[in-house]
Design a protein around this motif. Structure first.
Motif, PDB file in Angstrom:
ATOM      1  N   ALA A  86      -4.927 -36.064   8.763  1.00 30.59           N
ATOM      2  CA  ALA A  86      -5.679 -36.534   7.399  1.00 30.59           C
ATOM      3  C   ALA A  86      -5.657 -34.869   6.372  1.00 30.59           C
ATOM      4  CB  ALA A  86      -6.648 -37.557   6.985  1.00 30.59           C
ATOM      5  N   HIS A  87      -6.518 -34.591   6.565  1.00 31.00           N
ATOM      6  CA  HIS A  87      -6.591 -32.934   6.499  1.00 31.00           C
ATOM      7  C   HIS A  87      -5.585 -32.084   5.440  1.00 31.00           C
ATOM      8  CE1 HIS A  87      -8.965 -28.713   6.171  1.00 31.00           C
ATOM      9  NE2 HIS A  87      -7.618 -28.237   6.268  1.00 31.00           N
ATOM     10  N   ASP A  88      -4.512 -33.008   5.649  1.00 30.23           N
ATOM     11  CA  ASP A  88      -3.417 -31.977   4.769  1.00 30.23           C
ATOM     12  C   ASP A  88      -2.857 -33.102   4.189  1.00 30.23           C
ATOM     13  OD1 ASP A  88      -3.801 -29.383   5.687  1.00 30.23           O
ATOM     14  OD2 ASP A  88      -2.103 -29.751   7.309  1.00 30.23           O
ATOM     15  N   LEU A  89      -3.186 -34.642   3.739  1.00 33.68           N
ATOM     16  CA  LEU A  89      -2.179 -35.533   3.864  1.00 33.68           C
ATOM     17  C   LEU A  89      -3.469 -36.156   2.614  1.00 33.68           C
ATOM     18  CD1 LEU A  89      -0.585 -37.061   6.399  1.00 33.68           C
ATOM     19  CD2 LEU A  89       0.181 -35.194   4.737  1.00 33.68           C
ATOM     20  N   VAL A  90      -4.685 -35.758   2.932  1.00 39.73           N
ATOM     21  CA  VAL A  90      -5.592 -36.805   2.396  1.00 39.73           C
ATOM     22  C   VAL A  90      -6.512 -35.659   1.092  1.00 39.73           C
ATOM     23  CG1 VAL A  90      -7.784 -38.510   1.754  1.00 39.73           C
ATOM     24  CG2 VAL A  90      -5.857 -38.884   3.389  1.00 39.73           C
ATOM     25  N   PRO A  91      -6.095 -36.340  -0.120  1.00 43.95           N
ATOM     26  CA  PRO A  91      -7.205 -35.198  -1.327  1.00 43.95           C
ATOM     27  C   PRO A  91      -8.524 -35.074  -0.628  1.00 43.95           C
ATOM     28  CG  PRO A  91      -5.838 -36.384  -2.188  1.00 43.95           C
ATOM     29  CD  PRO A  91      -5.218 -37.000  -1.368  1.00 43.95           C
ATOM     30  N   GLU A  92      -9.407 -33.781  -0.301  1.00 47.66           N
ATOM     31  CA  GLU A  92     -10.691 -33.962  -0.386  1.00 47.66           C
ATOM     32  C   GLU A  92     -11.382 -34.530  -1.166  1.00 47.66           C
ATOM     33  OE1 GLU A  92     -13.593 -30.231   0.474  1.00 47.66           O
ATOM     34  OE2 GLU A  92     -11.518 -29.825   1.495  1.00 47.66           O
ATOM     35  N   ARG A  93     -10.895 -34.448  -1.935  1.00 45.71           N
ATOM     36  CA  ARG A  93     -11.921 -34.931  -3.219  1.00 45.71           C
ATOM     37  C   ARG A  93     -12.227 -36.147  -3.612  1.00 45.71           C
ATOM     38  NH1 ARG A  93     -12.384 -32.666  -9.614  1.00 45.71           N
ATOM     39  NH2 ARG A  93     -13.849 -33.968 -10.244  1.00 45.71           N
ATOM     40  N   LEU A  94     -10.577 -36.856  -3.574  1.00 52.74           N
ATOM     41  CA  LEU A  94     -10.977 -38.655  -2.969  1.00 52.74           C
ATOM     42  C   LEU A  94     -11.531 -39.477  -1.502  1.00 52.74           C
ATOM     43  CD1 LEU A  94      -9.771 -40.885  -3.723  1.00 52.74           C
ATOM     44  CD2 LEU A  94      -8.141 -40.488  -2.581  1.00 52.74           C
ATOM     45  N   PHE A  95     -11.734 -37.700  -0.306  1.00 45.65           N
ATOM     46  CA  PHE A  95     -12.026 -38.896   0.664  1.00 45.65           C
ATOM     47  C   PHE A  95     -13.944 -38.494   0.722  1.00 45.65           C
ATOM     48  CE2 PHE A  95     -14.290 -37.597   4.806  1.00 45.65           C
ATOM     49  CZ  PHE A  95     -13.818 -38.546   5.202  1.00 45.65           C
ATOM     50  N   PHE A  96     -13.952 -37.310  -0.101  1.00 46.46           N
ATOM     51  CA  PHE A  96     -15.749 -37.222  -0.218  1.00 46.46           C
ATOM     52  C   PHE A  96     -15.911 -38.116  -1.438  1.00 46.46           C
ATOM     53  CE2 PHE A  96     -14.917 -32.724   1.659  1.00 46.46           C
ATOM     54  CZ  PHE A  96     -16.189 -33.945   2.936  1.00 46.46           C
ATOM     55  N   GLY A  97     -15.011 -37.974  -2.824  1.00 43.40           N
ATOM     56  CA  GLY A  97     -15.493 -39.590  -3.326  1.00 43.40           C
ATOM     57  C   GLY A  97     -16.208 -40.844  -2.413  1.00 43.40           C
ATOM     58  N   LEU A  98     -15.255 -40.870  -2.358  1.00 43.84           N
ATOM     59  CA  LEU A  98     -15.153 -42.447  -0.931  1.00 43.84           C
ATOM     60  C   LEU A  98     -16.834 -42.535  -0.212  1.00 43.84           C
ATOM     61  CD1 LEU A  98     -11.675 -43.526   0.032  1.00 43.84           C
ATOM     62  CD2 LEU A  98     -13.028 -44.454  -2.278  1.00 43.84           C
ATOM     63  N   THR A  99     -16.156 -41.403   0.209  1.00 42.19           N
ATOM     64  CA  THR A  99     -17.634 -41.185   1.427  1.00 42.19           C
ATOM     65  C   THR A  99     -18.945 -41.758   0.693  1.00 42.19           C
ATOM     66  OG1 THR A  99     -16.585 -39.742   2.552  1.00 42.19           O
ATOM     67  CG2 THR A  99     -19.268 -40.139   3.320  1.00 42.19           C
ATOM     68  N   TYR A 100     -19.513 -40.794  -0.245  1.00 37.66           N
ATOM     69  CA  TYR A 100     -20.760 -40.309  -1.830  1.00 37.66           C
ATOM     70  C   TYR A 100     -20.421 -41.948  -1.865  1.00 37.66           C
ATOM     71  CZ  TYR A 100     -19.633 -35.619  -1.106  1.00 37.66           C
ATOM     72  OH  TYR A 100     -19.251 -34.268  -1.035  1.00 37.66           O
ATOM     73  N   VAL A 101     -19.678 -42.680  -2.591  1.00 35.42           N
ATOM     74  CA  VAL A 101     -19.684 -43.673  -2.978  1.00 35.42           C
ATOM     75  C   VAL A 101     -20.617 -45.438  -1.943  1.00 35.42           C
ATOM     76  CG1 VAL A 101     -18.860 -46.839  -4.083  1.00 35.42           C
ATOM     77  CG2 VAL A 101     -18.184 -43.862  -4.648  1.00 35.42           C
ATOM     78  N   LEU A 102     -19.832 -44.871  -0.736  1.00 36.37           N
ATOM     79  CA  LEU A 102     -20.265 -46.060   0.539  1.00 36.37           C
ATOM     80  C   LEU A 102     -21.880 -45.041   1.033  1.00 36.37           C
ATOM     81  CD1 LEU A 102     -19.772 -47.154   2.606  1.00 36.37           C
ATOM     82  CD2 LEU A 102     -18.772 -45.764   3.880  1.00 36.37           C
ATOM     83  N   LEU A 103     -21.778 -43.997   1.042  1.00 37.23           N
ATOM     84  CA  LEU A 103     -23.613 -43.530   0.973  1.00 37.23           C
ATOM     85  C   LEU A 103     -24.231 -44.040   0.330  1.00 37.23           C
ATOM     86  CD1 LEU A 103     -22.786 -39.944   2.622  1.00 37.23           C
ATOM     87  CD2 LEU A 103     -23.742 -41.924   4.026  1.00 37.23           C
TER      88      LEU A 103
END
Length: 251
Positions: free
Chosen positions: A221-238
Motif C-alpha cells: 500500500a505504500h506506493d498505492l495509497v496516498p499517504e494523506r488519505l491514509f493518515f486522514g482516515l487514521t486521525y478521524v478514527l483516533l
C-alpha cells in the motif's frame, strides 16, 4: 474476562491488520490506534496485553529491510531514556484504575492527532539546531512512558529524531530499532502485572496471521495509497475512539 468470541475477532482482526499496514507501509506511530480500538471493548490492560506481542511480531517482520541502517547514537539515547520511562509507566499502572487508563489512552490518542495537525500546519517544526543529548534522554523518557500506557511513543521520539536531520531511511530504521527494543523491555513488566493470560495468548496466536497480513499489505500500500488519505482516515478514527474512551472514563 476476555471472551474469545466472534464479536471479539470481528473487532480485533481489522484493528490488527490496520496496525500492520500502518507500521509496515507508512512507518507510523499511529499503529497504536489498534490498542485504542480494543480498549473500547476490553479492559485497557487487556487491550494493551493483547496488542504488545502482535506489535513485537510486526516489529520483527519490519526489521529485516532496515537492519543496521539506523543511526545508533540517537537510537541509543532514546532507548536509554525509554527504560526509566517504562518504569514510570509501571508505577502509574499499579495505582491506576481502568477509568484512569481509559482517560490516558483517549487523551494520548487525541493529543497525537493534535500534534500531527500542528506539524502539518507548520505550527510545530523540527528544531533548526540539533537537540543535545540530554534532550534525547528526556524524549526517551516520554517515549517509554507513553509507549507503556498506550503503545503511543511515536511523537516524543519523532521530535528528537527530526531535529537530528536524519535521512528518511535512517529515521525509519531508527524508529524500528527503538520501538523493537522498548516493546521487548515492556514485555517483562506486562507479564508481572498480569496483562498476559491464557486468553490473550490464544488471541495472539489467532491474530498473528492478521498482523503479518497487515504488514504485507502495508508494504504494497505504500506506493498505492496516498499517504494523506491514509493518515486522514487514521486521525478521524483516533478522534472518535479517543473521544469515546474519555467519555467512558469520565462516566
Amino acid at each position: 474476562m476476555l471472551e474469545l468470541n466472534a464479536g471479539f475477532f470481528a473487532v480485533a482482526a481489522p484493528a490488527v491488520v490496520f496496525a500492520g499496514v500502518s507500521k509496515g507501509g507508512f512507518g507510523s506511530g499511529a499503529a497504536f490506534a489498534a490498542s485504542t480500538i480494543l480498549a473500547l471493548f476490553l479492559e485497557p490492560g487487556q487491550a494493551l496485553g493483547v496488542m504488545l506481542p502482535l506489535l513485537m511480531l510486526i516489529d520483527a517482520a519490519s526489521l529485516k529491510p532496515y537492519w543496521r541502517r539506523w543511526h545508533w547514537p540517537d537510537a541509543r539515547l532514546l532507548i536509554l531514556g525509554g527504560v526509566p520511562g517504562v518504569v514510570l509507566g509501571v508505577a502509574l499502572y499499579r495505582v491506576a484504575d481502568a477509568d484512569l487508563m481509559r482517560l490516558l489512552i483517549g487523551g494520548i490518542s487525541i493529543a497525537f492527532v493534535g500534534w500531527q495537525f500542528a506539524r502539518g500546519r507548520g505550527w510545530i517544526r523540527a528544531s533548526r539546531e540539533r537537540l543535545p543529548g540530554w534532550a534525547g534522554l528526556l524524549a526517551g523518557v516520554v517515549t517509554g512512558f507513553t509507549s507503556f500506557v498506550s503503545h503511543a511513543g511515536g511523537p516524543a521520539a519523532a521530535v528528537y529524531l527530526l531535529s537530528q536531520r536524519l535521512d528518511k531511511t535512517r529515521y525509519q530504521a531508527s524508529t524500528v530499532l527503538i520501538f523493537g527494543v522498548l516493546n521487548c523491555v515492556k514485555f517483562v513488566p506486562y507479564a508481572f502485572l498480569g496483562m498476559f493470560t491464557w486468553q490473550t495468548a490464544v488471541a495472539n496466536l489467532a491474530l498473528a496471521p492478521f498482523a503479518l497480513l497487515g504488514t504485507w499489505l502495508g508494504v504494497r500500500a505504500h506506493d498505492l495509497v496516498p499517504e494523506r488519505l491514509f493518515f486522514g482516515l487514521t486521525y478521524v478514527l483516533l478522534l472518535v475512539t479517543g473521544g469515546k474512551l474519555i467519555w467512558d472514563g469520565l462516566g
